[in-house]
Scaffold this motif. Structure first.
Motif, PDB file in Angstrom:
ATOM      1  N   ASP A  92       0.827  -1.206   0.000  1.00  0.00           N
ATOM      2  CA  ASP A  92       0.000   0.000   0.000  1.00  0.00           C
ATOM      3  C   ASP A  92       0.863   1.259   0.000  1.00  0.00           C
ATOM      4  O   ASP A  92       0.592   2.215  -0.726  1.00  0.00           O
ATOM      5  CB  ASP A  92      -0.925  -0.022   1.223  1.00  0.00           C
ATOM      6  N   ARG A  93       1.903   1.245   0.795  1.00  0.00           N
ATOM      7  CA  ARG A  93       2.777   2.438   0.834  1.00  0.00           C
ATOM      8  C   ARG A  93       3.552   2.589  -0.470  1.00  0.00           C
ATOM      9  O   ARG A  93       3.773   3.705  -0.945  1.00  0.00           O
ATOM     10  CB  ARG A  93       3.731   2.340   2.013  1.00  0.00           C
ATOM     11  N   LEU A  99      -0.747   4.428   4.135  1.00  0.00           N
ATOM     12  CA  LEU A  99      -1.498   3.249   4.553  1.00  0.00           C
ATOM     13  C   LEU A  99      -2.981   3.580   4.484  1.00  0.00           C
ATOM     14  O   LEU A  99      -3.488   4.335   5.309  1.00  0.00           O
ATOM     15  CB  LEU A  99      -1.093   2.828   5.968  1.00  0.00           C
ATOM     16  N   LEU A 102      -6.058  -0.383   0.928  1.00  0.00           N
ATOM     17  CA  LEU A 102      -5.384  -1.650   0.624  1.00  0.00           C
ATOM     18  C   LEU A 102      -4.818  -2.285   1.880  1.00  0.00           C
ATOM     19  O   LEU A 102      -4.915  -3.499   2.084  1.00  0.00           O
ATOM     20  CB  LEU A 102      -4.288  -1.415  -0.408  1.00  0.00           C
ATOM     21  N   PHE A 103      -4.265  -1.470   2.748  1.00  0.00           N
ATOM     22  CA  PHE A 103      -3.747  -1.970   4.024  1.00  0.00           C
ATOM     23  C   PHE A 103      -4.880  -2.530   4.876  1.00  0.00           C
ATOM     24  O   PHE A 103      -4.749  -3.606   5.477  1.00  0.00           O
ATOM     25  CB  PHE A 103      -3.022  -0.842   4.756  1.00  0.00           C
TER      26      PHE A 103
END
Length: 196
Positions: A92-93, A99, A102-103
């Motif tokens: 994600d990052r 974040l 997705l995280f």
């Protein structure tokens, strides 16, 4: 006789389906077609894919493998939680620079897998390891503007507050699955005691 010859199209005559294939399946053997299509194990000979699958299943049974997924110990649950959550946070990052969704979705998947795959004696590890891995991912991969221990603590508290929905949803999902598994195991145990 002449009528049947006139209605036949030119070329070789067609045989009924299955007659030629059965005779050509095992040349040089006598007997009815059903007996000629038997394999060495005594079963009917099927397509190559079916034969391959049958061999794989037979080999797996011989090794004693079952179709159940591998069960995680308490330590394995912690390692899997940390690896999965950090992987989701890292992707994600890398893709979005922070974040976000997705995280959170990755954390939900990790919590579900932990709760489903943990061993029965270590059921409590699933809802405990998830939040620890979530906090570790925030500490390690969340962008922090302030420096020092105080800045890290403030950033962690802020990150937990902003993502509390994902944290509580994933942890609650793991706890619900673990509770359902525990109740189902107790019912099975009681049913065995009554039967004996």
């Amino acid at each position: 006789m002449e009528q049947s010859i006139r209605t036949q199209p030119p070329g070789p005559r067609r045989r009924p389906p299955g007659s030629g294939a059965a005779e050509a399946a095992v040349p040089g053997q006598s007997g009815p077609p059903e007996s000629r299509l038997r394999t060495a194990s005594g079963g009917r000979a099927g397509p190559p894919v079916q034969q391959l699958l049958q061999r794989l299943l037979t080999a797996r049974r011989a090794r004693g493998g079952s179709g159940r997924p591998a069960r995680l110990t308490a330590v394995g649950t912690g390692v899997a939680a940390m690896a999965g959550t950090l992987a989701a946070a890292g992707v994600d990052r890398l893709l979005f620079g922070g974040l976000g969704v997705l995280f959170g979705l990755g954390y939900l998947v990790v919590c579900f897998q932990l709760a489903v795959r943990v061993r029965y004696p270590d059921l409590a590890a699933a809802p405990i390891c998830g939040p620890i891995a979530f906090a570790a991912a925030l500490v390690l991969l969340q962008p922090v503007s302030a420096q020092g221990v105080t800045g890290q603590v403030v950033a962690l508290a802020g990150g937990l507050a902003l993502r509390a929905g994902w944290l509580f949803t994933g942890t609650g999902l793991a706890a619900a699955i673990v509770a359902a598994r525990h109740l189902a195991q107790r019912r099975r145990h009681r049913a065995r005691e009554r039967a004996s």
